[in-house]
Design an enzyme around this catalytic site. Sequence first.
Site, PDB file in Angstrom:
ATOM      1  N   HIS A 213       0.816  -1.214   0.000  1.00 26.66           N
ATOM      2  CA  HIS A 213       0.000   0.000   0.000  1.00 26.66           C
ATOM      3  C   HIS A 213       0.852   1.267   0.000  1.00 26.66           C
ATOM      4  O   HIS A 213       1.823   1.364   0.748  1.00 26.66           O
ATOM      5  CB  HIS A 213      -0.924   0.018   1.218  1.00 26.66           C
ATOM      6  CG  HIS A 213      -1.998  -0.992   1.165  1.00 26.66           C
ATOM      7  ND1 HIS A 213      -1.820  -2.282   1.608  1.00 26.66           N
ATOM      8  CD2 HIS A 213      -3.266  -0.916   0.697  1.00 26.66           C
ATOM      9  CE1 HIS A 213      -2.951  -2.963   1.432  1.00 26.66           C
ATOM     10  NE2 HIS A 213      -3.839  -2.153   0.883  1.00 26.66           N
TER      11      HIS A 213
ATOM     12  N   CYS B  97      11.178  -6.282  -3.028  1.00 24.03           N
ATOM     13  CA  CYS B  97      10.854  -4.873  -3.289  1.00 24.03           C
ATOM     14  C   CYS B  97      10.026  -4.288  -2.143  1.00 24.03           C
ATOM     15  O   CYS B  97      10.210  -3.126  -1.768  1.00 24.03           O
ATOM     16  CB  CYS B  97      10.116  -4.725  -4.612  1.00 24.03           C
ATOM     17  SG  CYS B  97      11.163  -5.003  -6.069  1.00 24.03           S
TER      18      CYS B  97
END
Length: 98
Positions: free
Chosen positions: A32, A57
């Site tokens: 998010h 990531c």
Amino acid sequence: MSKITQAARGQPCQIRIMGVCNKNPETTVLAHYRLTGTCGMGMKPPDYLGAFCCSACHDVVDGRVDVGLSQDERDLLLAEGVMRTLVLLEKMGLIHWE
């Protein structure tokens, strides 16, 4: 768990940090983007502000792993991933634009 969150499973990473991304769709989750006004104490941003993101990531954009990127660089990578994910979500029929 929303349909968008569930859709992340098995998808390719859309953040794609060079030299970091593990390119393993088995580790993909929805990362998010924390945009001021959309989240806070005990409140997650809406799922349409999320990017399909591999575990490697995700660790970088969340600041758990330092690879020498500034906060602004990490935010930009995540924002670009959100935009790429929005295109995929529309193709999957999970969101619709008028």
